[in-house]
Write a protein that holds these residues in place. Structure first.
Motif, PDB file in Angstrom:
ATOM      1  N   UNK A 148     -67.323  12.899  32.210  1.00  0.00           N
ATOM      2  CA  UNK A 148     -67.334  12.287  30.890  1.00  0.00           C
ATOM      3  C   UNK A 148     -67.632  13.311  29.804  1.00  0.00           C
ATOM      4  N   UNK A 149     -68.534  14.250  30.090  1.00  0.00           N
ATOM      5  CA  UNK A 149     -68.845  15.298  29.119  1.00  0.00           C
ATOM      6  C   UNK A 149     -67.618  16.154  28.827  1.00  0.00           C
ATOM      7  N   UNK A 150     -66.887  16.519  29.873  1.00  0.00           N
ATOM      8  CA  UNK A 150     -65.676  17.317  29.683  1.00  0.00           C
ATOM      9  C   UNK A 150     -64.630  16.549  28.882  1.00  0.00           C
ATOM     10  N   UNK A 151     -64.562  15.229  29.095  1.00  0.00           N
ATOM     11  CA  UNK A 151     -63.606  14.416  28.346  1.00  0.00           C
ATOM     12  C   UNK A 151     -63.981  14.356  26.867  1.00  0.00           C
ATOM     13  N   UNK A 152     -65.268  14.268  26.575  1.00  0.00           N
ATOM     14  CA  UNK A 152     -65.716  14.285  25.175  1.00  0.00           C
ATOM     15  C   UNK A 152     -65.326  15.605  24.502  1.00  0.00           C
ATOM     16  N   UNK A 153     -65.490  16.701  25.209  1.00  0.00           N
ATOM     17  CA  UNK A 153     -65.100  17.994  24.634  1.00  0.00           C
ATOM     18  C   UNK A 153     -63.608  18.016  24.333  1.00  0.00           C
ATOM     19  N   UNK A 154     -62.823  17.509  25.258  1.00  0.00           N
ATOM     20  CA  UNK A 154     -61.373  17.460  25.055  1.00  0.00           C
ATOM     21  C   UNK A 154     -61.004  16.563  23.878  1.00  0.00           C
ATOM     22  N   UNK A 155     -61.802  15.531  23.645  1.00  0.00           N
ATOM     23  CA  UNK A 155     -61.539  14.617  22.538  1.00  0.00           C
ATOM     24  C   UNK A 155     -61.918  15.200  21.191  1.00  0.00           C
ATOM     25  N   UNK A 156     -62.625  16.330  21.188  1.00  0.00           N
ATOM     26  CA  UNK A 156     -62.987  16.983  19.935  1.00  0.00           C
ATOM     27  C   UNK A 156     -64.423  16.819  19.506  1.00  0.00           C
ATOM     28  N   UNK A 157     -65.273  16.316  20.387  1.00  0.00           N
ATOM     29  CA  UNK A 157     -66.685  16.160  20.038  1.00  0.00           C
ATOM     30  C   UNK A 157     -67.332  17.539  19.928  1.00  0.00           C
ATOM     31  N   UNK A 158     -68.094  17.812  18.871  1.00  0.00           N
ATOM     32  CA  UNK A 158     -68.744  19.120  18.734  1.00  0.00           C
ATOM     33  C   UNK A 158     -69.732  19.399  19.867  1.00  0.00           C
ATOM     34  N   UNK A 159     -69.926  20.670  20.162  1.00  0.00           N
ATOM     35  CA  UNK A 159     -70.869  21.082  21.200  1.00  0.00           C
ATOM     36  C   UNK A 159     -72.261  20.539  20.901  1.00  0.00           C
ATOM     37  N   UNK A 160     -72.927  20.074  21.948  1.00  0.00           N
ATOM     38  CA  UNK A 160     -74.296  19.610  21.817  1.00  0.00           C
ATOM     39  C   UNK A 160     -74.441  18.130  21.540  1.00  0.00           C
ATOM     40  N   UNK A 161     -73.363  17.469  21.122  1.00  0.00           N
ATOM     41  CA  UNK A 161     -73.488  16.049  20.788  1.00  0.00           C
ATOM     42  C   UNK A 161     -73.592  15.194  22.049  1.00  0.00           C
ATOM     43  N   UNK A 162     -73.005  15.674  23.151  1.00  0.00           N
ATOM     44  CA  UNK A 162     -73.135  14.982  24.436  1.00  0.00           C
ATOM     45  C   UNK A 162     -73.623  16.000  25.460  1.00  0.00           C
ATOM     46  N   UNK A 163     -74.830  15.817  25.920  1.00  0.00           N
ATOM     47  CA  UNK A 163     -75.473  16.737  26.853  1.00  0.00           C
ATOM     48  C   UNK A 163     -75.800  15.997  28.144  1.00  0.00           C
ATOM     49  N   UNK A 164     -75.602  16.666  29.269  1.00  0.00           N
ATOM     50  CA  UNK A 164     -75.974  16.097  30.566  1.00  0.00           C
ATOM     51  C   UNK A 164     -77.095  16.939  31.151  1.00  0.00           C
ATOM     52  N   UNK A 165     -78.242  16.322  31.338  1.00  0.00           N
ATOM     53  CA  UNK A 165     -79.409  16.990  31.907  1.00  0.00           C
ATOM     54  C   UNK A 165     -79.627  16.453  33.309  1.00  0.00           C
TER      55      UNK A 165
END
Length: 306
Positions: A201-218
């Motif tokens: 899901x994080x990789x999909x958000x990046x592909x969708x154009x979400x800026x770095x740091x807005x979705x983080x997986x810990x």
């Protein structure tokens, strides 16, 4: 190798077992904590991977990254945020089979059941694409003599999500589409039993154009949970899990001044009336009780015949 491929790839020796990383600053971040937990193939019982367990430095790095992401994302116009949400919606719909196969590989529910989970999560994504309407404020002129009243809706900042093993896609999607649409940054702590769906899901958000740091997986265990609960930089916590842990989450997070959603365990009862079709009742009781290995929050655990 993609996240979807690596989640289902068999491991031949212990040395070949991959370590599932964090997602920080818009990309995978290998752990340096030296702590891991096994991820099992539910079909065979064999260890298919190890998942990183964050230490204090990695927890701090994840939250700091989310703070930077929030500073950027909260300044996006509502229209620009909506554009990213629509892109995520389309990508998820086109590639949800990949996500379903990851869920099956780590949780064990069949692919059709995993697809059903994703579809329920997609309903919230759909809602989030319409959030410009919900983010409107209000203004009342002369509410009292010479007094005008107005309201603003503003993002909180960094919000934490702690999700359970039984729905590794649906439960996070109850929360993060809304949080992101409203301008917040998200730190997701998935279950260490099936952590790969969160990375996908994080990789999909990046592909969708979400800026770095807005979705983080810990990735992590109780140490990561407590790090989110106690951090002054995390404004709210959303949790789904067992009732005792929900109580702990609520008490600890609220003690640290956070807004908290803590949803505890639930089991349903089936009421069988005298005129019921008993063949149908028996079939539905088995399906409701043992579907997804009985690991649904609303699984039927008691049949009450009148």
């Amino acid at each position: 190798m993609s996240i979807a491929e690596s989640a289902v790839a068999p491991a031949t020796t212990e040395a070949d077992v991959r370590v599932i990383p964090h997602w920080i600053d818009g990309g995978e971040r290998a752990s340096t904590s030296g702590r891991t937990a096994p991820v099992y193939n539910p079909a065979t019982g064999a260890v298919s991977a190890q998942v990183a367990l964050a230490d204090e430095a990695e927890i701090d790095a994840a939250i700091a990254s989310a703070l930077r992401g929030y500073e950027v994302w909260s300044q996006f116009s509502i229209a620009r945020r909506q554009s990213v949400l629509f892109s995520f919606r389309e990508l998820l719909n086109a590639r949800k089979r990949e996500l379903a196969e990851i869920i099956t590989a780590e949780h064990g529910k069949v692919v059709s059941d995993a697809m059903g989970e994703i579809l329920r999560g997609q309903e919230v994504v759909e809602l989030a694409t319409g959030f410009p309407h919900f983010l409107k404020g209000a203004f009342s002129e002369n509410a009292s003599s010479g007094i005008d009243v107005y309201s603003l809706k503003q993002p909180l900042g960094v919000v934490g999500i702690i999700s359970p093993f039984n729905f590794p896609a649906m439960v996070p999607m109850w929360f993060f589409p809304i949080a992101i649409a409203a301008g917040n940054a998200v730190v997701l702590k998935p279950s260490e039993k099936d952590p790969s769906a969160a990375l996908w899901l994080a990789a999909l958000w990046r592909e969708a154009g979400l800026p770095d740091g807005v979705f983080t997986v810990l990735q992590g265990d109780k140490l990561a949970v407590d790090g989110l609960l106690e951090s002054p930089d995390v404004a709210s916590i959303s949790f789904v899990g067992s009732t005792p842990i929900a109580q702990y989450i609520y008490e600890t997070a609220s003690k640290h001044g956070k807004r908290v959603q803590a949803l505890g365990g639930a089991k349903n009862h089936m009421l069988v009336l005298p005129d019921a079709d008993l063949d149908l009742v028996a079939d539905q009781a088995v399906n409701a009780g043992y579907g997804a290995a009985g690991e649904r929050c609303m699984a039927i655990s008691v049949v009450l015949a009148v």
